[in-house]
Design an enzyme around this catalytic site. Structure first.
Site: not given
Length: 160
Positions: A76-77, A114, A128
């Site tokens: 990924c960029h 993203e 979590d």
């Protein structure tokens, strides 16, 4: 179906060169779900969880994750995101929390990864924070809902 763009003619992975692409407004929305016991969802919704505001922490985690996507996904960029939104909505009728993310920028490559990273890391954070009371939670349905901009144009998942 298009060719895989992250493989060269020898089948080796490489980062796609987007240098010649035009800067355009790009946006992507993604979602994920966390299924849980009704009691767990009630604990989250009431704000009585001993770890604090689970939804707020998961929202911040999703935002941070979108900004770190290029550090997590090898090809990924790194992107200069101009907007990140993560919404977590309790859905008691389905015993789950729905997570929707939206990422936006003006740039040369899309923001689907993203948006997906934001939604899934928010889901992982929710898991979590609540695993002590519900180890059987299930993270499901991670997908891109919509993307706009770029050469491939507009995509929207069929609302079935």
């Amino acid at each position: 179906m298009s060719e895989l763009t992250h493989l060269d003619k020898y089948g080796q992975a490489h980062m796609v060169d987007v240098g010649s692409k035009a800067n355009t407004q790009r946006e992507a929305r993604a979602e994920a779900f966390v299924q849980m016991h009704a009691e767990t969802l009630a604990l989250i919704h009431s704000g009585d969880h001993k770890k604090g505001d689970v939804l707020a922490v998961a929202r911040i985690a999703g935002i941070q994750a979108a900004k770190k996507c290029a550090d997590l996904i090898p090809l990924c960029h790194p992107l200069m995101l101009t907007h990140i939104k993560v919404e977590l909505t309790p859905e008691p009728e389905h015993q789950r929390v729905r997570i929707e993310s939206c990422c936006r920028l003006v740039g040369q490559t899309g923001v689907e990864m993203e948006a997906l990273t934001a939604a899934t890391v928010a889901a992982l954070t929710l898991y979590d924070m609540c695993k002590a009371v519900d180890k059987g939670m299930i993270i499901t349905g991670a997908r891109v809902l919509e993307k706009t901009g770029g050469k491939s144009g507009h995509y929207r998942v069929d609302e079935q």
